[in-house]
Design a protein around this motif. Sequence first.
Motif, PDB file in Angstrom:
ATOM      1  N   GLN A  20       0.832  -1.209   0.000  1.00  0.00           N
ATOM      2  CA  GLN A  20       0.000   0.000   0.000  1.00  0.00           C
ATOM      3  C   GLN A  20       0.863   1.254   0.000  1.00  0.00           C
ATOM      4  O   GLN A  20       1.937   1.279   0.604  1.00  0.00           O
ATOM      5  N   SER A  22       0.463   5.870  -0.516  1.00  0.00           N
ATOM      6  CA  SER A  22      -0.436   7.020  -0.683  1.00  0.00           C
ATOM      7  C   SER A  22       0.331   8.185  -1.325  1.00  0.00           C
ATOM      8  O   SER A  22       1.552   8.293  -1.210  1.00  0.00           O
ATOM      9  N   CYS A  88      -8.469   1.516  -4.633  1.00  0.00           N
ATOM     10  CA  CYS A  88      -8.004   2.867  -4.297  1.00  0.00           C
ATOM     11  C   CYS A  88      -9.038   3.592  -3.447  1.00  0.00           C
ATOM     12  O   CYS A  88     -10.240   3.299  -3.497  1.00  0.00           O
ATOM     13  N   ASP A  89      -8.539   4.504  -2.675  1.00  0.00           N
ATOM     14  CA  ASP A  89      -9.361   5.347  -1.798  1.00  0.00           C
ATOM     15  C   ASP A  89      -9.005   6.793  -2.107  1.00  0.00           C
ATOM     16  O   ASP A  89      -7.908   7.262  -1.761  1.00  0.00           O
ATOM     17  N   SER A 102     -12.549  10.249   3.122  1.00  0.00           N
ATOM     18  CA  SER A 102     -12.829   9.490   1.909  1.00  0.00           C
ATOM     19  C   SER A 102     -14.015  10.084   1.169  1.00  0.00           C
ATOM     20  O   SER A 102     -15.043  10.420   1.774  1.00  0.00           O
ATOM     21  N   GLU A 146      -5.778  13.343  -1.758  1.00  0.00           N
ATOM     22  CA  GLU A 146      -4.945  12.216  -1.343  1.00  0.00           C
ATOM     23  C   GLU A 146      -5.507  10.947  -1.950  1.00  0.00           C
ATOM     24  O   GLU A 146      -6.724  10.717  -1.956  1.00  0.00           O
ATOM     25  N   CYS A 147      -4.622  10.108  -2.450  1.00  0.00           N
ATOM     26  CA  CYS A 147      -5.042   8.818  -3.013  1.00  0.00           C
ATOM     27  C   CYS A 147      -4.251   7.701  -2.338  1.00  0.00           C
ATOM     28  O   CYS A 147      -3.018   7.702  -2.349  1.00  0.00           O
ATOM     29  N   VAL A 148      -4.979   6.759  -1.729  1.00  0.00           N
ATOM     30  CA  VAL A 148      -4.359   5.580  -1.105  1.00  0.00           C
ATOM     31  C   VAL A 148      -4.569   4.401  -2.047  1.00  0.00           C
ATOM     32  O   VAL A 148      -5.705   4.029  -2.351  1.00  0.00           O
ATOM     33  N   THR A 150      -3.878   0.389  -2.931  1.00  0.00           N
ATOM     34  CA  THR A 150      -3.541  -0.920  -2.379  1.00  0.00           C
ATOM     35  C   THR A 150      -3.416  -1.906  -3.538  1.00  0.00           C
ATOM     36  O   THR A 150      -4.391  -2.156  -4.255  1.00  0.00           O
TER      37      THR A 150
END
Length: 347
Positions: A20, A22, A88-89, A102, A146-148, A150
Amino acid sequence: MPHQIPVTKTASRCIAEHVQGSHVFSIFGYSKHRGAGMGEFVRSGAFSVGESEWAIRFYPDGLRENSKGHITVYLELLSKDAKVHASCDLRLVDRSTGLSSSVDITVPMVFNQKDSSRFAPQHDTFKNRSEFEASSYLRNDNLAIECVVTVMREAHVSETRSSPKVDVPPSDITEHLGKLFEAKETADVIFSVGEETFAAHKIVLAMRSPVFKAEFYGSMRETGAQAVPIKDMQPNVFKVLLHFLYTDSLHIIDDLDGNDRSEMIRHLLVAADRYSMERLKLVCQSFLCENLEVQNVATTLDLADQHHCRILKDACIEFISSLNKGKLLWKSICRKSYVWSDHEHTA
């Protein structure tokens, strides 16, 4: 008892592995980006997660007609010809607190760089523009996305292993209770039966017999008595009764033979009825049912009637009815004034 086939148990585990990362994409001068037209975007610098290259696309005027009145944000897979299993978040950062929230979460999917599935989410309406511009996500004409990401790795499956076999011994609680019965120094009640005395534990007896419970802990309890007298019972019978209370077995009388064993069982049935011990009462009935004879059936029937043993009583009646001389035996019984309330017989 059916034969039980041993079952071999084995086990393995599947562990989903992932990596993961970000990335925060800060955009300064938001108002200067607006008005460029629908479909126009700014893209973040490339960032790497899980050996793949990614970027964030921001469309201040939306992408297409269906996103009119919205801002649009995408995660884009950049790595050429790549196929990546990922989720993705996408978040907006509150410019007042620095915390992100989110807005759109994409569940695991396959990103294919060669077609439209290189983008996520698969819709164009990220956030209503008027709500966004009135929120704390936009401050001093600046915003941050922001993009997380995984990225799912190949699952790791462990080697198959045999489950450890633990041989659990049979329950030994009766063995321990039997030893407690023998441990006179921990006893808290003494019984006087004829010329003999027996030490016991009130809590064990109360647990096994409602009559003892009432005597020791109920309104019937006696205080200050040196010994509790037991009348109308032989010492050897009371000893077997105590043994059953502690161990739930009658192994103590295994060495008795013939008439002595039968006589002990009869006395125990009377004691079981006296102390409301239903299990012992059934054990005694079972033994007497299996040992009915012409010589004892009449006295056994009388015993069953006096102590409300329906199973034993029915067995006696059936035994008598099956005899060739059953009528003569019934006449003998009737002469002794036995009365059976729930059976009608013709002599």
